[in-house]
Design a protein around this motif. Structure first.
Motif, mmCIF file in Angstrom:
data_model
loop_
_atom_site.group_PDB
_atom_site.id
_atom_site.type_symbol
_atom_site.label_atom_id
_atom_site.label_comp_id
_atom_site.label_asym_id
_atom_site.label_seq_id
_atom_site.Cartn_x
_atom_site.Cartn_y
_atom_site.Cartn_z
ATOM 1 N N LYS A 245 0.825 -1.209 0.000
ATOM 2 C CA LYS A 245 0.000 0.000 0.000
ATOM 3 C C LYS A 245 0.858 1.258 0.000
ATOM 4 O O LYS A 245 0.532 2.243 -0.680
ATOM 5 C CB LYS A 245 -0.935 -0.008 1.216
ATOM 6 C CG LYS A 245 -2.014 -1.088 1.136
ATOM 7 C CD LYS A 245 -2.918 -1.056 2.365
ATOM 8 C CE LYS A 245 -4.025 -2.101 2.260
ATOM 9 N NZ LYS A 245 -4.915 -2.089 3.451
ATOM 10 N N SER A 246 1.943 1.218 0.742
ATOM 11 C CA SER A 246 2.830 2.386 0.785
ATOM 12 C C SER A 246 3.532 2.598 -0.553
ATOM 13 O O SER A 246 3.654 3.737 -1.041
ATOM 14 C CB SER A 246 3.872 2.218 1.904
ATOM 15 O OG SER A 246 3.249 2.122 3.165
ATOM 16 N N LEU A 247 3.995 1.505 -1.156
ATOM 17 C CA LEU A 247 4.657 1.608 -2.459
ATOM 18 C C LEU A 247 3.672 2.090 -3.519
ATOM 19 O O LEU A 247 4.033 2.882 -4.402
ATOM 20 C CB LEU A 247 5.245 0.252 -2.853
ATOM 21 C CG LEU A 247 5.955 0.201 -4.203
ATOM 22 C CD1 LEU A 247 7.152 1.159 -4.218
ATOM 23 C CD2 LEU A 247 6.415 -1.224 -4.525
ATOM 24 N N ALA A 248 2.429 1.623 -3.441
ATOM 25 C CA ALA A 248 1.416 2.059 -4.401
ATOM 26 C C ALA A 248 1.215 3.571 -4.315
ATOM 27 O O ALA A 248 1.059 4.253 -5.340
ATOM 28 C CB ALA A 248 0.090 1.342 -4.139
ATOM 29 N N ALA A 249 1.227 4.112 -3.087
ATOM 30 C CA ALA A 249 1.078 5.558 -2.902
ATOM 31 C C ALA A 249 2.272 6.306 -3.491
ATOM 32 O O ALA A 249 2.121 7.361 -4.120
ATOM 33 C CB ALA A 249 0.929 5.875 -1.419
ATOM 34 N N GLU A 250 3.474 5.756 -3.313
ATOM 35 C CA GLU A 250 4.682 6.382 -3.866
ATOM 36 C C GLU A 250 4.649 6.387 -5.397
ATOM 37 O O GLU A 250 4.895 7.423 -6.037
ATOM 38 C CB GLU A 250 5.924 5.629 -3.385
ATOM 39 C CG GLU A 250 6.237 5.784 -1.916
ATOM 40 C CD GLU A 250 7.487 5.016 -1.528
ATOM 41 O OE1 GLU A 250 8.225 4.571 -2.438
ATOM 42 O OE2 GLU A 250 7.726 4.839 -0.318
ATOM 43 N N LEU A 251 4.369 5.215 -5.972
ATOM 44 C CA LEU A 251 4.415 5.086 -7.425
ATOM 45 C C LEU A 251 3.291 5.851 -8.113
ATOM 46 O O LEU A 251 3.434 6.251 -9.274
ATOM 47 C CB LEU A 251 4.354 3.608 -7.820
ATOM 48 C CG LEU A 251 5.561 2.773 -7.392
ATOM 49 C CD1 LEU A 251 5.378 1.315 -7.792
ATOM 50 C CD2 LEU A 251 6.853 3.318 -8.008
ATOM 51 N N LYS A 252 2.180 6.044 -7.415
ATOM 52 C CA LYS A 252 1.077 6.824 -7.997
ATOM 53 C C LYS A 252 1.531 8.233 -8.321
ATOM 54 O O LYS A 252 1.073 8.853 -9.290
ATOM 55 C CB LYS A 252 -0.103 6.846 -7.024
ATOM 56 C CG LYS A 252 -1.346 7.502 -7.602
ATOM 57 C CD LYS A 252 -2.508 7.411 -6.633
ATOM 58 C CE LYS A 252 -3.775 8.030 -7.230
ATOM 59 N NZ LYS A 252 -4.934 7.939 -6.301
ATOM 60 N N GLU A 253 2.466 8.742 -7.525
ATOM 61 C CA GLU A 253 2.985 10.098 -7.742
ATOM 62 C C GLU A 253 4.163 10.112 -8.707
ATOM 63 O O GLU A 253 4.236 10.952 -9.603
ATOM 64 C CB GLU A 253 3.407 10.709 -6.396
ATOM 65 C CG GLU A 253 2.279 10.880 -5.400
ATOM 66 C CD GLU A 253 1.215 11.847 -5.896
ATOM 67 O OE1 GLU A 253 1.579 12.835 -6.576
ATOM 68 O OE2 GLU A 253 0.020 11.613 -5.611
ATOM 69 N N SER A 254 5.096 9.167 -8.521
ATOM 70 C CA SER A 254 6.334 9.210 -9.310
ATOM 71 C C SER A 254 6.255 8.431 -10.619
ATOM 72 O O SER A 254 6.858 8.831 -11.623
ATOM 73 C CB SER A 254 7.500 8.673 -8.467
ATOM 74 O OG SER A 254 7.268 7.319 -8.093
#
Length: 363
Positions: A245-254
């Motif tokens: 979930k945390s990685l998904a939040a990061e990749l959604k932006e970058s």
């Protein structure tokens, strides 16, 4: 001479034929389906009923309600997961950890037969020897050096990876007091740390692709519920879910072109869980790997972000933690979730307490 291996208890089948999931599935394809719902008022009209007649009005109201719910579901998924990416299987290179058996092997074989390029990473040899379109690489995913070496081989021999399916797992299945420190290290390394290692190794390939890529994380409902004799497994799966979930939040932006698929199944009928007793065959049926594989493959094929939870209770398990503590205790006792591991045997009839023989396997 008595066998040193525990014999798993006999039961009729891994999957009870009648369950709440089956009932819900039937209703979703009949009375709760928009198309079928609109058939009912049309049938009334075919019988020369007038629009103002009560059966016609009630059926139209029901069909309208079901249609609105369906539209709301479509909008909800679009808001949550965004637009899909285009997927061309002939151009995809799929890496599956723990793909020598169970769920991972099933997905690998399906994609291999469909023309995709598949790389399976496992310390165990593939159960079926060879599979069309599938290349096996002997690799311990807890070993960073081995991962780096195999990643280079995959790039040279198959091409840059575009899809990563993190599926490797081990289940010692022992009380914390009986677990040795090396067993705990092995379990946490395989079930949690290996996800960090594979992501650090393969994510750069996915982000470099103009077409984007897909990351599939296989977690477990036990990461939310916890269970006796699964302290190490539950802790690692809770961490895996949080990582995803945390990685998904990061990749959604970058890197919004990367798609994320989180899989949180209940008990699977794979060798990894051989001997585990189903707490409640009606409310918590054992999940067949083919059913999970269908959903994972569908999400990958359609280039979607997705959250896959099976069986039905797994989709609602997060609500469990907001219930009163006393009620939670009653539910656990009624479900028998903490007794399921009492006759656990594991993969290949592994000796109870012989976690060192379990190796790294897929679901």
């Amino acid at each position: 001479m008595a066998s040193p291996y525990q014999v798993p208890p006999t039961r009729d089948s891994w999957f009870a034929p009648l369950s709440i999931d089956l009932i819900v599935k039937v209703f979703k394809t009949t009375f709760f389906h928009p198309f079928v719902s609109w058939i009912i008022p049309l049938c009334f009209r075919a019988q020369n009923m007038k629009y103002q007649d009560t059966p016609v009005l009630v059926s139209i109201g029901w069909a309208t309600f079901i249609t609105l719910i369906w539209v709301a579901g479509v909008i909800n998924n679009r808001l949550a997961f965004g637009l899909p990416r285009e997927v061309d299987l002939s151009e995809e290179v799929i890496v599956i950890t723990g793909g020598a058996s169970g769920l991972g092997l099933l997905i690998a074989e399906v994609y291999g037969m469909r023309g995709a390029t598949v790389a399976v990473l496992d310390v165990e040899e593939m159960e079926n020897g060879e599979a069309r379109g599938v290349t096996y690489y002997k690799c311990d995913v807890t070993d960073k050096a081995q991962l780096e070496s195999v990643a280079k081989k995959i790039e040279q021999e198959l091409g840059p990876p575009t899809i990563l399916i993190n599926n490797a797992a081990v289940v010692p299945g022992k009380p914390l007091l009986d677990l040795t420190l090396p067993e705990i290290d092995r379990s946490i390394s395989t079930n949690l740390l290996s996800h960090f290692y594979t992501l650090k190794t393969f994510l750069p390939y996915l982000t470099a692709s103009e077409a984007g890529g897909t990351i599939v994380t296989v977690s477990s409902v036990i990461g939310t519920l916890g269970a006796a004799n699964l302290t190490d497994y539950a802790a690692s799966k809770a961490g895996v879910t949080a990582l995803h979930k945390s990685l998904a939040a990061e990749l959604k932006e970058s890197h919004p072109e990367i798609r994320m698929v989180l899989v949180t199944p209940g008990q699977l009928s794979t060798p990894l869980f051989y001997g585990v007793q189903t707490p409640n065959a009606f409310l918590a049926p054992v999940v067949e790997p083919v059913d999970v594989a269908k959903e994972v493959i569908k999400a990958i094929d359609e280039g979607q972000n997705a959250a896959i939870a099976m069986p039905l209770y797994a989709r609602w398990v997060d609500w469990y933690n907001i219930l009163p503590i006393g009620f939670q205790a009653l539910l656990r006792k009624a479900a028998g979730v903490d007794k399921g591991m009492k006759r656990f045997v594991g993969r290949n009839g592994v000796k109870k307490g012989g976690a060192e023989k379990a190796g790294i396997v897929g679901f």
